[in-house]
Motif scaffolding. Sequence first.
Motif, PDB file in Angstrom:
ATOM      1  N   LEU A 109       0.834  -1.227   0.020  1.00  0.00           N
ATOM      2  CA  LEU A 109      -0.082   0.084   0.032  1.00  0.00           C
ATOM      3  C   LEU A 109       0.811   1.355   0.072  1.00  0.00           C
ATOM      4  CD1 LEU A 109      -2.859  -1.020   2.457  1.00  0.00           C
ATOM      5  CD2 LEU A 109      -2.682  -1.384   0.020  1.00  0.00           C
ATOM      6  N   ARG A 110       2.110   1.317   0.070  1.00  0.00           N
ATOM      7  CA  ARG A 110       3.277   2.302   0.271  1.00  0.00           C
ATOM      8  C   ARG A 110       3.365   2.457  -1.349  1.00  0.00           C
ATOM      9  NH1 ARG A 110       7.171   0.552   4.687  1.00  0.00           N
ATOM     10  NH2 ARG A 110       7.187  -1.210   3.322  1.00  0.00           N
ATOM     11  N   ALA A 111       3.422   1.562  -2.358  1.00  0.00           N
ATOM     12  CA  ALA A 111       3.871   1.769  -3.508  1.00  0.00           C
ATOM     13  C   ALA A 111       3.246   3.100  -3.922  1.00  0.00           C
ATOM     14  CB  ALA A 111       3.430   0.456  -4.469  1.00  0.00           C
ATOM     15  N   MET A 112       4.473   3.746  -4.736  1.00  0.00           N
ATOM     16  CA  MET A 112       3.941   5.178  -5.303  1.00  0.00           C
ATOM     17  C   MET A 112       4.879   5.611  -6.576  1.00  0.00           C
ATOM     18  SD  MET A 112       1.705   7.188  -4.229  1.00  0.00           S
ATOM     19  CE  MET A 112       2.205   8.965  -3.987  1.00  0.00           C
ATOM     20  N   PRO A 113       4.707   6.328  -7.431  1.00  0.00           N
ATOM     21  CA  PRO A 113       5.603   6.679  -8.424  1.00  0.00           C
ATOM     22  C   PRO A 113       6.506   7.584  -7.331  1.00  0.00           C
ATOM     23  CG  PRO A 113       3.381   6.873  -9.448  1.00  0.00           C
ATOM     24  CD  PRO A 113       3.232   6.708  -8.064  1.00  0.00           C
ATOM     25  N   ALA A 114       7.858   7.689  -8.078  1.00  0.00           N
ATOM     26  CA  ALA A 114       8.667   8.579  -7.313  1.00  0.00           C
ATOM     27  C   ALA A 114       8.145   9.908  -7.691  1.00  0.00           C
ATOM     28  CB  ALA A 114      10.033   8.407  -7.832  1.00  0.00           C
ATOM     29  N   ALA A 115       8.490  10.802  -6.664  1.00  0.00           N
ATOM     30  CA  ALA A 115       8.094  12.279  -6.644  1.00  0.00           C
ATOM     31  C   ALA A 115       8.785  13.074  -7.709  1.00  0.00           C
ATOM     32  CB  ALA A 115       8.496  12.948  -5.371  1.00  0.00           C
ATOM     33  N   ALA A 116       9.856  12.697  -8.091  1.00  0.00           N
ATOM     34  CA  ALA A 116      10.723  13.131  -9.218  1.00  0.00           C
ATOM     35  C   ALA A 116      10.160  12.961 -10.594  1.00  0.00           C
ATOM     36  CB  ALA A 116      12.083  12.671  -9.338  1.00  0.00           C
ATOM     37  N   SER A 117       9.549  11.644 -10.614  1.00  0.00           N
ATOM     38  CA  SER A 117       9.077  11.285 -11.921  1.00  0.00           C
ATOM     39  C   SER A 117       7.665  12.146 -12.029  1.00  0.00           C
ATOM     40  CB  SER A 117       8.665   9.734 -11.925  1.00  0.00           C
ATOM     41  OG  SER A 117       7.646   9.555 -10.841  1.00  0.00           O
ATOM     42  N   VAL A 118       6.693  12.455 -11.035  1.00  0.00           N
ATOM     43  CA  VAL A 118       5.788  13.158 -11.257  1.00  0.00           C
ATOM     44  C   VAL A 118       6.074  14.560 -11.643  1.00  0.00           C
ATOM     45  CG1 VAL A 118       3.747  14.162  -9.823  1.00  0.00           C
ATOM     46  CG2 VAL A 118       4.466  11.743  -9.334  1.00  0.00           C
ATOM     47  N   ASP A 119       6.982  15.275 -10.939  1.00  0.00           N
ATOM     48  CA  ASP A 119       7.576  16.662 -11.272  1.00  0.00           C
ATOM     49  C   ASP A 119       7.879  16.603 -12.844  1.00  0.00           C
ATOM     50  OD1 ASP A 119       6.895  17.356  -8.706  1.00  0.00           O
ATOM     51  OD2 ASP A 119       9.234  17.127  -8.228  1.00  0.00           O
ATOM     52  N   GLU A 120       8.432  15.690 -13.249  1.00  0.00           N
ATOM     53  CA  GLU A 120       8.976  15.383 -14.635  1.00  0.00           C
ATOM     54  C   GLU A 120       7.791  15.559 -15.569  1.00  0.00           C
ATOM     55  OE1 GLU A 120      11.893  12.719 -17.793  1.00  0.00           O
ATOM     56  OE2 GLU A 120      11.656  12.329 -15.503  1.00  0.00           O
ATOM     57  N   LEU A 121       6.889  14.723 -15.117  1.00  0.00           N
ATOM     58  CA  LEU A 121       5.767  14.483 -15.944  1.00  0.00           C
ATOM     59  C   LEU A 121       5.164  15.688 -16.340  1.00  0.00           C
ATOM     60  CD1 LEU A 121       3.566  12.573 -17.607  1.00  0.00           C
ATOM     61  CD2 LEU A 121       2.211  12.485 -15.314  1.00  0.00           C
ATOM     62  N   LEU A 122       4.526  16.491 -15.132  1.00  0.00           N
ATOM     63  CA  LEU A 122       3.995  17.966 -15.175  1.00  0.00           C
ATOM     64  C   LEU A 122       4.828  18.856 -15.914  1.00  0.00           C
ATOM     65  CD1 LEU A 122       2.460  17.859 -11.529  1.00  0.00           C
ATOM     66  CD2 LEU A 122       1.306  17.254 -13.609  1.00  0.00           C
TER      67      LEU A 122
END
Length: 309
Positions: free
Chosen positions: A282-295
């Motif tokens: 339940l802790r699995a998440m995309p890395a924060a850096a990948s989210v910033d890169e996507l946006l």
Amino acid sequence: MVTVSIDRRERITALDYEYDAQPSQALTSCNLCGAAEFVILTHRDRYGYPAQAHACRRCGLVFLNPRMTAEAYGRFYNGIYRPLVSAFHGRLIDARTIQAEQREYAIDRAGFVRPFMAKTTRKTLLDIGGSTGVVAAHFVKEFGLQGTLIDPAPLEVEEARRLGLETVTGLIEEHDFGRRRFDAVIICQTVDHLLDVAGTLTRVRELLAGEGLLFIDIVDFRAAYLRNWSVEDAIKIDHPYYLTEQTMVAYLRRSGFEVLRSDYAADHLHVSYVCRPGAADLRAMPAAASVDELLREVRFVQNTAHLKP
């Protein structure tokens, strides 16, 4: 920037489908991570309808918001979906004409799954969003299975029934299979159409037998908007969700699946996964850096779309 030609716009307008008049619901939390902070990416979809796509700032999941209700989507798939896709492409795409393409897809994806199906005692298959049943029927024949298909489009379900499959007309989010369990579940070019990805994957995990196998593929959102250098052209009202490799893997791990193999399809647009049941993380998440890169990339594409050849 939405790139809808005059002829295409006229064909879509002739359908007289009032998208903004359909019953809808606003989403207040992310279906993947539960966060409530979103950013609006688009205000129109590829058809020209006033559909907003939001992105979760925490995990990067992209989704329509608001989106049509389950009842509205039921009516949409019953009479509008195929005519709309036909109008967009300028050629007839219906329950009959799409089957040749589905046969090619079935052969290709069966080859991808075969190493995991060989020398097993699997007997039952559930195809979620299985359309005309061409893919399920091929898997049934190829691997010696008994096939069940669920899809919301009555005309396509009728085609599947003619192939000898057990069929259910409806949405997976609403149908109760009771205590039935399946040795294999396939979700082919369908997950983007679901109204509740997390809920469906959790149900699939419950529907799978102990040594069950899941095949699922996505339209990679990044590949879609980079292909035409247009975020708006990658958005369409028939896809409530837009997944990337990062968000799909997070969904699978959180739902209790272990990815055995992934694969880029020949169209360079879809990504496929073969999975088996595992422990839910339940802790699995995309890395924060990948989210910033996507946006950042989304904004870059939108602000340079006018430079596209």
